[in-house]
Enzyme design. Structure first.
Site, PDB file in Angstrom:
ATOM      1  N   SER A 137       0.839  -1.214   0.000  1.00 30.56           N
ATOM      2  CA  SER A 137       0.000   0.000   0.000  1.00 30.56           C
ATOM      3  C   SER A 137       0.870   1.259   0.000  1.00 30.56           C
ATOM      4  CB  SER A 137      -0.896   0.008   1.242  1.00 30.56           C
ATOM      5  OG  SER A 137      -1.852  -1.016   1.145  1.00 30.56           O
ATOM      6  N   GLN A 284     -39.073 -16.186   2.517  1.00 36.65           N
ATOM      7  CA  GLN A 284     -38.740 -14.764   2.448  1.00 36.65           C
ATOM      8  C   GLN A 284     -37.266 -14.483   2.792  1.00 36.65           C
ATOM      9  OE1 GLN A 284     -40.802 -11.908   5.048  1.00 36.65           O
ATOM     10  NE2 GLN A 284     -41.591 -11.007   3.165  1.00 36.65           N
ATOM     11  N   GLU A 368      -4.434  -4.074  -6.666  1.00 38.77           N
ATOM     12  CA  GLU A 368      -4.579  -2.749  -7.302  1.00 38.77           C
ATOM     13  C   GLU A 368      -5.108  -1.705  -6.303  1.00 38.77           C
ATOM     14  OE1 GLU A 368      -5.583  -2.563 -11.388  1.00 38.77           O
ATOM     15  OE2 GLU A 368      -4.875  -4.586 -11.772  1.00 38.77           O
ATOM     16  N   GLU A 372      -8.744  -0.206   1.924  1.00 38.52           N
ATOM     17  CA  GLU A 372      -8.283   0.902   2.777  1.00 38.52           C
ATOM     18  C   GLU A 372      -7.647   1.995   1.915  1.00 38.52           C
ATOM     19  OE1 GLU A 372      -7.792  -2.356   3.287  1.00 38.52           O
ATOM     20  OE2 GLU A 372      -8.972  -2.667   5.109  1.00 38.52           O
TER      21      GLU A 372
HETATM   22  N1  CAA Z   1      -2.397  11.004 -10.269  1.00 38.88           N
HETATM   23  C1  CAA Z   1      -1.294  11.781 -10.385  1.00 38.88           C
HETATM   24  N2  CAA Z   1      -0.445  12.000  -9.368  1.00 38.88           N
HETATM   25  C2  CAA Z   1      -0.719  11.424  -8.192  1.00 38.88           C
HETATM   26  C3  CAA Z   1      -1.850  10.604  -7.991  1.00 38.88           C
HETATM   27  C4  CAA Z   1      -2.705  10.412  -9.099  1.00 38.88           C
HETATM   28  N3  CAA Z   1      -3.794   9.653  -9.031  1.00 38.88           N
HETATM   29  N4  CAA Z   1      -1.863  10.186  -6.725  1.00 38.88           N
HETATM   30  C5  CAA Z   1      -0.770  10.718  -6.136  1.00 38.88           C
HETATM   31  N5  CAA Z   1      -0.080  11.446  -7.029  1.00 38.88           N
HETATM   32  C6  CAA Z   1       1.130  12.225  -6.799  1.00 38.88           C
HETATM   33  C7  CAA Z   1       0.896  13.219  -5.672  1.00 38.88           C
HETATM   34  O1  CAA Z   1       0.355  14.431  -6.152  1.00 38.88           O
HETATM   35  C8  CAA Z   1       2.287  13.407  -5.117  1.00 38.88           C
HETATM   36  O2  CAA Z   1       3.005  14.278  -5.968  1.00 38.88           O
HETATM   37  P1  CAA Z   1       3.841  15.544  -5.374  1.00 38.88           P
HETATM   38  O3  CAA Z   1       4.886  14.944  -4.499  1.00 38.88           O
HETATM   39  O4  CAA Z   1       4.367  16.202  -6.589  1.00 38.88           O
HETATM   40  O5  CAA Z   1       2.853  16.364  -4.612  1.00 38.88           O
HETATM   41  C9  CAA Z   1       2.920  12.051  -5.287  1.00 38.88           C
HETATM   42  O6  CAA Z   1       2.171  11.380  -6.317  1.00 38.88           O
HETATM   43  C10 CAA Z   1       2.882  11.225  -4.010  1.00 38.88           C
HETATM   44  O7  CAA Z   1       1.526  11.107  -3.659  1.00 38.88           O
HETATM   45  P2  CAA Z   1       1.037  10.961  -2.160  1.00 38.88           P
HETATM   46  O8  CAA Z   1       1.768  11.930  -1.280  1.00 38.88           O
HETATM   47  O9  CAA Z   1      -0.459  11.026  -2.173  1.00 38.88           O
HETATM   48  O10 CAA Z   1       1.548   9.508  -1.817  1.00 38.88           O
HETATM   49  P3  CAA Z   1       1.272   8.595  -0.572  1.00 38.88           P
HETATM   50  O11 CAA Z   1       2.570   8.032  -0.133  1.00 38.88           O
HETATM   51  O12 CAA Z   1       0.451   9.324   0.434  1.00 38.88           O
HETATM   52  O13 CAA Z   1       0.443   7.368  -1.216  1.00 38.88           O
HETATM   53  C11 CAA Z   1      -1.470   6.149  -2.043  1.00 38.88           C
HETATM   54  C12 CAA Z   1      -0.778   7.500  -1.840  1.00 38.88           C
HETATM   55  C13 CAA Z   1      -2.803   6.516  -2.661  1.00 38.88           C
HETATM   56  C14 CAA Z   1      -1.687   5.398  -0.747  1.00 38.88           C
HETATM   57  C15 CAA Z   1      -0.625   5.318  -3.047  1.00 38.88           C
HETATM   58  O14 CAA Z   1       0.621   4.954  -2.489  1.00 38.88           O
HETATM   59  C16 CAA Z   1      -1.345   4.055  -3.498  1.00 38.88           C
HETATM   60  O15 CAA Z   1      -2.205   4.098  -4.388  1.00 38.88           O
HETATM   61  N6  CAA Z   1      -0.973   2.885  -2.903  1.00 38.88           N
HETATM   62  C17 CAA Z   1      -1.518   1.600  -3.342  1.00 38.88           C
HETATM   63  C18 CAA Z   1      -0.673   1.029  -4.448  1.00 38.88           C
HETATM   64  C19 CAA Z   1      -1.394  -0.047  -5.192  1.00 38.88           C
HETATM   65  O16 CAA Z   1      -2.510   0.136  -5.659  1.00 38.88           O
HETATM   66  N7  CAA Z   1      -0.729  -1.162  -5.358  1.00 38.88           N
HETATM   67  C20 CAA Z   1      -1.263  -2.238  -6.130  1.00 38.88           C
HETATM   68  C21 CAA Z   1      -0.143  -2.983  -6.749  1.00 38.88           C
HETATM   69  S1  CAA Z   1      -0.316  -3.277  -8.446  1.00 38.88           S
HETATM   70  C22 CAA Z   1      -1.207  -4.729  -8.573  1.00 38.88           C
HETATM   71  O17 CAA Z   1      -1.883  -5.163  -7.674  1.00 38.88           O
HETATM   72  C23 CAA Z   1      -1.088  -5.270  -9.929  1.00 38.88           C
HETATM   73  C24 CAA Z   1      -1.415  -6.703 -10.130  1.00 38.88           C
HETATM   74  O18 CAA Z   1      -0.557  -7.480 -10.499  1.00 38.88           O
HETATM   75  C25 CAA Z   1      -2.843  -7.116 -10.079  1.00 38.88           C
END
Ligand code: CAA
Length: 384
Positions: A137, A284, A368, A372
């Site tokens: 995450s 039901q 993905e 949470e």
């Molecule tokens: N679009 C563009 N930029 C984005 C963005 C988005 N949707 N979300 C975040 N960013 C940018 C932010 O603006 C920030 O940029 P700046 O530093 O320039 O301000 C940067 O990215 C970091 O963002 P956060 O500070 O919000 O990062 P965070 O550490 O707080 O994490 C999170 C955010 C939403 C929790 C993210 O880490 C996340 O989505 N985690 C889950 C990852 C995930 O989905 N993993 C799945 C693995 S892939 C998989 O499962 C594939 C498979 O094989 C099936």
């Protein structure tokens, strides 16, 4: 606003439904039990144009919209979520990312065969490598490094839980190049599985989607040519987030299909099974379960289609895709547990399919982005 699917959408939905019944249903229990990758089914999906559904035909795609994609994933997931996750990752996390952000050369070399799902008569798939043993995450905490060596990058590290890990030929790898810059020091690369230093780790023995091949991937001094960087230096984390927003529509649709499959089987069973002198649908308590399933599935579907619509309209779909994923995946988990309950003792054995749907449903709340994480994305968006 209108709630009707077009003739073309209905045709795609029917093609996917027929495919699921004719090609995925036979052998689905055995593939689950033996953890057998559905190579034949995926090859046939490729022939139907379903491995690069939203890619421009210029680059080997089918040029369809995201609504068509939702409908196709939903129908296939009613029967076999191991097939649909392979399809979802290839379409959303790999092809869409390359289509949006790849150079013309990258598209010609990689996207075209990936969208066709084939090269030289063999399966040609992609995988998306973000997760690590200590970065699930918390995706910005990448330990995999891609050191800039001047004329190439040097890749080292380990990625975990990679869908299509062994069956893919191409990996989109997220790695840290400049740790001091945090998420802005992360890059995304195109890496070929056949390159020296790439090792496919052991296959995971999973609770569900057991036909899907999930592996760890290890990189030891892998040389990546500079031209395989996606977009520009520092774009990797944004690339991952943007791509995952689209991927979440795919997984939401998969969850929708799993819930729908559980519901359809429960409805059929309730009309056949008798208890206390009448078919159980006349009790039901069973009707209420079916009514709640139908309602939650309908709500999930509307969320999936709204996210798809926004994506097709080139609007920001980050919020709607997270809403669709969290709601549909929780619906899938709940509905599949209810389906097992409705089936009673039969539900607990493999021949009735619902226990597999229940096991498959769980992963939709995890991969993905866990439920949470979706709530983090939704929370940040509504509080802006
Ligand atoms: N679009 C563009 N930029 C984005 C963005 C988005 N949707 N979300 C975040 N960013 C940018 C932010 O603006 C920030 O940029 P700046 O530093 O320039 O301000 C940067 O990215 C970091 O963002 P956060 O500070 O919000 O990062 P965070 O550490 O707080 O994490 C999170 C955010 C939403 C929790 C993210 O880490 C996340 O989505 N985690 C889950 C990852 C995930 O989905 N993993 C799945 C693995 S892939 C998989 O499962 C594939 C498979 O094989 C099936």
């Amino acid at each position: 606003m209108h709630f009707q699917l077009s003739e073309e959408h209905l045709m795609i939905q029917k093609a996917a439904r027929d495919f699921a019944q004719n090609e995925c249903l036979p052998g689905v229990i055995e593939r689950d039990e033996l953890q057998k990758f559905p190579a034949e089914q995926v090859m046939k999906l490729a022939e139907l144009g379903f491995m690069g559904m939203m890619v421009d035909p210029e680059y080997g795609g089918a040029g369809m919209d995201t609504i068509s994609y939702v409908l196709a994933i939903e129908e296939i997931s009613k029967i076999d979520a191991s097939v649909s996750v392979c399809m979802s990752v290839n379409n959303s996390l790999v092809c869409w990312g390359l289509d949006m952000y790849g150079t013309v050369e990258q598209k010609k070399k990689y996207l075209t065969p990936l969208a066709q799902g084939r090269k030289d008569g063999e399966l040609y798939l992609g995988a998306f490598l973000l997760s690590e043993p200590e970065a699930g995450s918390d995706a910005t905490s990448q330990r995999t490094t891609a050191e800039d060596m001047g004329d190439h990058y040097l890749l080292n590290g380990t990625k975990n839980w990679i869908t299509n890990g062994n069956s893919a030929s191409v990996y989109l790898v997220i790695a840290q190049t400049d740790v001091a810059k945090g998420s802005r020091g992360i890059n995304a690369f195109i890496v070929e599985k056949s390159w020296p230093g790439v090792t496919v780790g052991a296959k995971e023995n999973k609770l569900g989607i057991r036909g899907s091949d999930t592996h760890s991937i290890l990189f030891s001094d892998v040389k990546i040519p500079k031209e395989n960087l996606i977009k520009e230096n520092g774009f990797g984390f944004t690339f991952a987030m943007k791509t995952l927003a689209g991927g979440r529509i795919g997984i939401a649709s998969q969850a929708l299909g799993i819930a729908g499959g559980a519901y359809e089987l429960s409805l059929k069973y309730s009309k056949e099974r008798k208890a206390f002198g009448k078919e159980i649908m006349h009790h039901q308590i069973i009707q209420f379960k079916l009514a709640d399933m139908a309602t939650r599935i309908e709500a999930s579907k509307l969320l999936c289609l709204k996210a798809a619509y926004e994506k097709d309209q080139k609007q920001d779909f980050t919020l709607s895709s997270s809403m669709a994923k969290v709601f549909a995946s929780e619906t899938a988990m709940w509905a599949s547990v209810e389906a097992v309950q409705i089936h009673g003792g039969y539900g607990y054995v493999k021949e009735y399919h619902v226990e597999r749907l229940m096991r498959d449903a769980k992963i939709t709340q995890i991969y993905e982005g866990t439920s949470e994480v979706q709530r983090i994305v939704i929370g940040r968006s509504i509080l802006k």
